[in-house]
Write an enzyme that holds these catalytic residues in place. Structure first.
Site, PDB file in Angstrom:
ATOM      1  N   LYS A  13      33.134  23.510  -4.403  1.00 30.04           N
ATOM      2  CA  LYS A  13      32.876  24.241  -5.649  1.00 30.04           C
ATOM      3  C   LYS A  13      31.436  24.758  -5.703  1.00 30.04           C
ATOM      4  O   LYS A  13      31.201  25.910  -6.030  1.00 30.04           O
ATOM      5  CB  LYS A  13      33.118  23.333  -6.869  1.00 30.04           C
ATOM      6  CG  LYS A  13      34.528  22.749  -6.952  1.00 30.04           C
ATOM      7  CD  LYS A  13      34.714  21.938  -8.239  1.00 30.04           C
ATOM      8  CE  LYS A  13      33.841  20.696  -8.345  1.00 30.04           C
ATOM      9  NZ  LYS A  13      34.179  19.617  -7.406  1.00 30.04           N
ATOM     10  N   ARG A  88      36.052  18.328 -16.877  1.00 29.15           N
ATOM     11  CA  ARG A  88      36.583  17.272 -16.018  1.00 29.15           C
ATOM     12  C   ARG A  88      37.574  16.378 -16.748  1.00 29.15           C
ATOM     13  O   ARG A  88      38.114  15.455 -16.139  1.00 29.15           O
ATOM     14  CB  ARG A  88      35.425  16.397 -15.525  1.00 29.15           C
ATOM     15  CG  ARG A  88      34.968  16.666 -14.086  1.00 29.15           C
ATOM     16  CD  ARG A  88      33.846  15.698 -13.818  1.00 29.15           C
ATOM     17  NE  ARG A  88      33.495  15.442 -12.472  1.00 29.15           N
ATOM     18  CZ  ARG A  88      32.555  16.069 -11.781  1.00 29.15           C
ATOM     19  NH1 ARG A  88      31.961  17.118 -12.278  1.00 29.15           N
ATOM     20  NH2 ARG A  88      32.224  15.658 -10.576  1.00 29.15           N
ATOM     21  N   ARG A 127      26.973  15.325   4.022  1.00 30.79           N
ATOM     22  CA  ARG A 127      26.234  16.498   3.524  1.00 30.79           C
ATOM     23  C   ARG A 127      24.822  16.141   3.060  1.00 30.79           C
ATOM     24  O   ARG A 127      24.554  15.044   2.590  1.00 30.79           O
ATOM     25  CB  ARG A 127      27.024  17.204   2.426  1.00 30.79           C
ATOM     26  CG  ARG A 127      27.114  16.456   1.116  1.00 30.79           C
ATOM     27  CD  ARG A 127      28.037  17.181   0.145  1.00 30.79           C
ATOM     28  NE  ARG A 127      28.127  16.455  -1.111  1.00 30.79           N
ATOM     29  CZ  ARG A 127      28.868  16.832  -2.145  1.00 30.79           C
ATOM     30  NH1 ARG A 127      29.605  17.924  -2.076  1.00 30.79           N
ATOM     31  NH2 ARG A 127      28.892  16.117  -3.249  1.00 30.79           N
ATOM     32  N   ARG A 161      22.388  13.063  -1.820  1.00 32.77           N
ATOM     33  CA  ARG A 161      22.683  12.563  -3.155  1.00 32.77           C
ATOM     34  C   ARG A 161      22.986  11.067  -3.083  1.00 32.77           C
ATOM     35  O   ARG A 161      23.722  10.634  -2.204  1.00 32.77           O
ATOM     36  CB  ARG A 161      23.897  13.301  -3.736  1.00 32.77           C
ATOM     37  CG  ARG A 161      23.543  14.676  -4.259  1.00 32.77           C
ATOM     38  CD  ARG A 161      24.740  15.476  -4.645  1.00 32.77           C
ATOM     39  NE  ARG A 161      25.715  14.737  -5.452  1.00 32.77           N
ATOM     40  CZ  ARG A 161      26.771  15.293  -6.026  1.00 32.77           C
ATOM     41  NH1 ARG A 161      26.983  16.594  -5.883  1.00 32.77           N
ATOM     42  NH2 ARG A 161      27.620  14.582  -6.721  1.00 32.77           N
ATOM     43  N   ARG A 172      34.846   8.529  -7.356  1.00 32.10           N
ATOM     44  CA  ARG A 172      34.826   9.894  -7.891  1.00 32.10           C
ATOM     45  C   ARG A 172      36.190  10.562  -7.693  1.00 32.10           C
ATOM     46  O   ARG A 172      36.648  11.316  -8.546  1.00 32.10           O
ATOM     47  CB  ARG A 172      33.705  10.692  -7.214  1.00 32.10           C
ATOM     48  CG  ARG A 172      32.323  10.266  -7.735  1.00 32.10           C
ATOM     49  CD  ARG A 172      31.185  10.637  -6.795  1.00 32.10           C
ATOM     50  NE  ARG A 172      31.039  12.049  -6.590  1.00 32.10           N
ATOM     51  CZ  ARG A 172      30.365  12.594  -5.566  1.00 32.10           C
ATOM     52  NH1 ARG A 172      29.786  11.805  -4.667  1.00 32.10           N
ATOM     53  NH2 ARG A 172      30.272  13.894  -5.446  1.00 32.10           N
TER      54      ARG A 172
HETATM   55  P1  AMP Z   1      29.084  16.586  -9.354  1.00 34.28           P
HETATM   56  O1  AMP Z   1      27.748  17.086  -8.913  1.00 34.28           O
HETATM   57  O2  AMP Z   1      29.879  17.637 -10.088  1.00 34.28           O
HETATM   58  O3  AMP Z   1      29.857  15.935  -8.247  1.00 34.28           O
HETATM   59  O4  AMP Z   1      28.806  15.436 -10.441  1.00 34.28           O
HETATM   60  C1  AMP Z   1      28.111  14.268 -10.087  1.00 34.28           C
HETATM   61  C2  AMP Z   1      28.338  13.197 -11.147  1.00 34.28           C
HETATM   62  O5  AMP Z   1      27.837  13.646 -12.415  1.00 34.28           O
HETATM   63  C3  AMP Z   1      29.793  12.854 -11.407  1.00 34.28           C
HETATM   64  O6  AMP Z   1      30.281  11.882 -10.491  1.00 34.28           O
HETATM   65  C4  AMP Z   1      29.724  12.327 -12.829  1.00 34.28           C
HETATM   66  O7  AMP Z   1      29.183  11.011 -12.873  1.00 34.28           O
HETATM   67  C5  AMP Z   1      28.706  13.250 -13.473  1.00 34.28           C
HETATM   68  N1  AMP Z   1      29.330  14.463 -14.031  1.00 34.28           N
HETATM   69  C6  AMP Z   1      29.148  15.750 -13.622  1.00 34.28           C
HETATM   70  N2  AMP Z   1      29.865  16.618 -14.349  1.00 34.28           N
HETATM   71  C7  AMP Z   1      30.543  15.863 -15.261  1.00 34.28           C
HETATM   72  C8  AMP Z   1      31.479  16.155 -16.282  1.00 34.28           C
HETATM   73  N3  AMP Z   1      31.873  17.412 -16.527  1.00 34.28           N
HETATM   74  N4  AMP Z   1      31.959  15.123 -17.012  1.00 34.28           N
HETATM   75  C9  AMP Z   1      31.570  13.856 -16.797  1.00 34.28           C
HETATM   76  N5  AMP Z   1      30.708  13.511 -15.825  1.00 34.28           N
HETATM   77  C10 AMP Z   1      30.186  14.486 -15.065  1.00 34.28           C
END
Ligand code: AMP
Length: 215
Positions: A13, A88, A127, A161, A172
């Site tokens: 994404k 989400r 990554r 990360r 996740r």
């Molecule tokens: P991402 O970078 O999108 O993989 O997000 C990393 C982490 O941030 C996720 O595992 C969640 O803990 C939190 N997070 C990001 N976006 C959301 C969302 N829309 N709702 C809830 N938690 C989020």
């Protein structure tokens, strides 16, 4: 244009969103990036989110929806939006409807990046990004031309990360399956979902997305 990129962690994404930003001047609204910035800055939101993110669980709907609203308000009314990692949950999807309606926007496409989950763990745990310019790399699939030196900006600093470890990735993915996948039927009922094979080569994925956007 307002687009959601939907798919499990590691589906691509972020990469695809960045490409749309470069090609079309759209804005990427990544709640993950916003939360990481908040954690780094030590804001109240960051302090609340840090441990939740490290476990791979979801931050509260209210927090992320507020971040999205603020980000949209910082954009011109005509600037396109790519939602990456948001919504989400079903509650977030409902909030997004309100947030967009309040700003005279509407969703044009929900693009699902369909991927083989087994491949995702390798994608994610390998990554890393340039600490300076953010360019993405991968231990197996995309090393810099000169190892240890960023192709784009020449920096020798890279970062990973903290939640890109196998245990957190599994959580996740479970969160995705339980809470995020159920929002797809909601959008399917509106006839705005398009499915793209996220396992294809990156350029092919981009081409497929371009085609959807072009209508
Ligand atoms: P991402 O970078 O999108 O993989 O997000 C990393 C982490 O941030 C996720 O595992 C969640 O803990 C939190 N997070 C990001 N976006 C959301 C969302 N829309 N709702 C809830 N938690 C989020």
């Amino acid at each position: 244009m307002n687009i959601i990129l939907l798919g499990p962690p590691g589906a691509g994404k972020g990469t695809q969103a960045q490409r749309l930003v470069e090609r079309h001047g759209m804005r990427q609204l990544s709640t993950g990036d916003m939360l990481r910035a908040a954690v780094k800055a030590g804001t109240p939101v960051g302090l609340q989110a840090k441990a939740v993110m490290e476990r791979g669980e979801l931050v509260s709907d209210a927090i992320v929806s507020a971040l999205i609203g603020e980000e949209l308000d910082s954009m011109g009314p005509d600037a396109g939006a790519i939602f990456d990692g948001y919504p989400r949950t079903e509650a977030q999807a409902a909030s997004l409807d309100d947030i967009l309606a309040q700003r005279g926007r509407k969703l044009d496409h929900v693009i699902e990046l369909a991927v083989d989950e087994d491949a995702l763990v390798e994608r994610i745990t390998g990554r890393y990004t340039c600490a300076q310019c953010g360019k993405g790399y991968h231990d197996t699939f995309e090393q810099p031309k000169q190892l240890g030196v960023c192709d784009k900006c020449g920096s020798t600093e890279f970062k990973r990360r903290p939640d890109d470890n196998e245990e957190t990735v599994r959580t996740r993915m479970a969160e995705y399956r339980a809470k995020t996948a159920p929002i797809l039927p909601v959008y399917e009922a509106r006839g705005i979902v398009a499915r793209v094979n996220g396992m294809a080569e990156m350029d092919h994925v981009t081409a497929a997305i371009e085609k959807i956007i072009a209508g």
